[in-house]
Every structure is written in structure tokens, then in C-alpha cells.
Design a protein around this motif. Structure first.
Motif, mmCIF file in Angstrom:
data_model
loop_
_atom_site.group_PDB
_atom_site.id
_atom_site.type_symbol
_atom_site.label_atom_id
_atom_site.label_comp_id
_atom_site.label_asym_id
_atom_site.label_seq_id
_atom_site.Cartn_x
_atom_site.Cartn_y
_atom_site.Cartn_z
ATOM 1 N N ILE A 185 -4.893 2.040 -53.204
ATOM 2 C CA ILE A 185 -6.257 2.148 -53.712
ATOM 3 C C ILE A 185 -6.658 0.824 -54.343
ATOM 4 N N GLU A 186 -7.955 0.534 -54.318
ATOM 5 C CA GLU A 186 -8.443 -0.707 -54.929
ATOM 6 C C GLU A 186 -9.886 -0.514 -55.368
ATOM 7 N N ARG A 187 -10.180 -0.910 -56.570
ATOM 8 C CA ARG A 187 -11.538 -0.805 -57.087
ATOM 9 C C ARG A 187 -12.478 -1.750 -56.330
ATOM 10 N N SER A 188 -13.569 -1.220 -55.843
ATOM 11 C CA SER A 188 -14.666 -1.975 -55.211
ATOM 12 C C SER A 188 -14.380 -2.509 -53.810
ATOM 13 N N PHE A 189 -13.107 -2.583 -53.403
ATOM 14 C CA PHE A 189 -12.747 -3.137 -52.096
ATOM 15 C C PHE A 189 -11.849 -2.170 -51.329
ATOM 16 N N LEU A 190 -11.830 -2.323 -50.004
ATOM 17 C CA LEU A 190 -10.861 -1.610 -49.187
ATOM 18 C C LEU A 190 -9.547 -2.380 -49.250
ATOM 19 N N PRO A 191 -8.419 -1.702 -49.515
ATOM 20 C CA PRO A 191 -7.133 -2.408 -49.529
ATOM 21 C C PRO A 191 -6.940 -3.226 -48.253
ATOM 22 N N LYS A 192 -6.432 -4.425 -48.396
ATOM 23 C CA LYS A 192 -6.300 -5.346 -47.264
ATOM 24 C C LYS A 192 -5.502 -4.720 -46.123
ATOM 25 N N GLY A 193 -6.044 -4.821 -44.916
ATOM 26 C CA GLY A 193 -5.374 -4.311 -43.732
ATOM 27 C C GLY A 193 -5.473 -2.811 -43.559
#
Length: 206
Positions: free
Chosen positions: A167-175
Motif C-alpha cells: 500500500i502507498e499513500r497517494s500513489f500506486l505501489p511501483k510495478g
């Protein structure tokens, strides 16, 4: 806890209902076709109605502690028509917490700073209708006084619950390219007890 679940007959919503009932919460669901919610439980209260109908939503909002919306677009404007009605009813009943399921398209773009993913070269979608609908919901939530969280999954195959995702705030986790319906529902439901992502979008993917 008394939880109002909208979109309860959908893939994510039905999982959320099951999880909440498992933990003995009281669940109210507003659905157009009650027979599609194939769950029987003493703590489940089903209201046959329309999420865009002021009277249906105001009736459902009575004595509610938290709202979880797993409403989808399905090529319609139900999402954007319903959110003002939901927010108005929440204000009247002094309900502050709302968790919604959005789309990874409304997360920030890594490639084009200042744009959302669906507006940028990062998106591979041929149509932006769904993302535009979710974007409007995002803007209305930002303008509201609610304690909101938008869970933003990427591609949603049915799959099973794994409990292992990023999970990541504001962004899609890389890949990240996909996340199962079950894992998305579990994370969404966890936000009932979690205040780490108030007034935030959260990207979720494997």
C-alpha cells in the motif's frame, strides 16, 4: 459498530458485508435487488432502495457510525449522483467517517507530476469515464468536512484473500498491476479501525 455499506451486492461490497458480520458489527445495506445479497444474518438490515434517492439514504443513515461505499460506475453516473446525497445525509446525522473504494486512476502519476494517473501517460485505459466519475467523488470528499479514505485498487481479478500486498499513500505501489477483490475488501474493511489514512487516497497492489 453500526456500518452502512453501499454497493453491498458488488464484488468488493459483498466481501465487506461478510467481514463486518463475521466480527458481529451491525450492517445496513441499501440495495436495488435484495435477492442479490445472498447473506442471511441477524445483524444484517437490508433496505430496498436507490443510493441516489435522498429518502432512502436518509433512512439508512439513522444510527450509523461509519459508511463504507463500494459503489462502482458500471457505465452510469450513479457514483457522482449518489455522493452528494450520501454526504448530506451524513451531515444531518452527524456521521463523520466514510471509506470509499475508488480506482488507481485517481492516484498521482509518477511520470507526469501534477497529473492523476488517468490523465497521464501512465494510464493504459482506452476510456476515462470511470476514472472521471471517481475523480469527481474525490473532489467532493476533499471539499467536505468528513474523515474520508479512498482505497484505490488497480486491476481487480476475483482471486482469494492473501493478506500480502503493498500500500502507498497517494500513489500506486511501483510495478503494481493487480490486487484481488478479496484483499481489496479486507484492506477496505480494516480502515474501520484504522486512522492512518484519514483524508487520503491509498494505492493497493501486489
Amino acid at each position: 459498530m453500526r456500518i452502512l455499506v453501499l454497493g453491498a451486492t458488488g464484488r468488493v461490497g459483498s466481501h465487506v458485508v461478510s467481514l463486518a458480520l463475521r466480527d458481529n458489527h451491525h450492517v445496513t445495506a441499501v440495495v436495488r435487488t435484495p435477492h442479490k445479497l445472498n447473506i442471511c444474518h441477524d445483524n444484517l438490515h437490508i433496505i430496498k432502495g436507490d443510493v441516489t434517492d435522498k429518502h432512502n439514504i436518509e433512512a439508512a443513515m439513522k444510527n450509523i457510525d461509519i459508511v463504507i461505499s463500494a459503489l462502482s460506475t458500471d457505465g452510469t453516473t450513479t457514483l457522482t449522483k449518489s455522493i452528494p446525497v450520501i454526504l448530506d445525509a451524513m451531515t444531518k446525522e452527524n456521521v463523520k467517517r466514510i471509506i470509499t473504494v475508488g480506482t488507481a486512476g485517481i492516484l498521482q502519476s509518477r511520470l507526469d507530476p501534477g497529473l492523476l494517473r488517468y490523465q497521464s501517460s501512465e494510464s493504459r485505459r482506452t476510456t476515462t469515464f470511470s476514472a472521471q466519475e471517481h475523480h469527481q467523488v474525490f473532489e467532493l470528499l476533499k471539499q467536505s468536512k468528513m474523515d474520508w479514505t479512498i482505497v484505490c485498487p488497480t486491476y481487480l481479478p476475483d482471486g482469494v484473500y492473501t493478506g500480502h500486498y503493498r500500500i502507498e499513500r497517494s500513489f500506486l505501489p511501483k510495478g503494481g498491476t493487480e490486487i484481488s477483490v478479496a484483499d481489496t475488501a479486507e484492506f477496505t474493511y480494516q480502515q474501520v479501525q484504522n486512522t492512518d489514512y484519514l483524508k487520503a487516497r491509498v494505492g493497493i497492489a501486489y
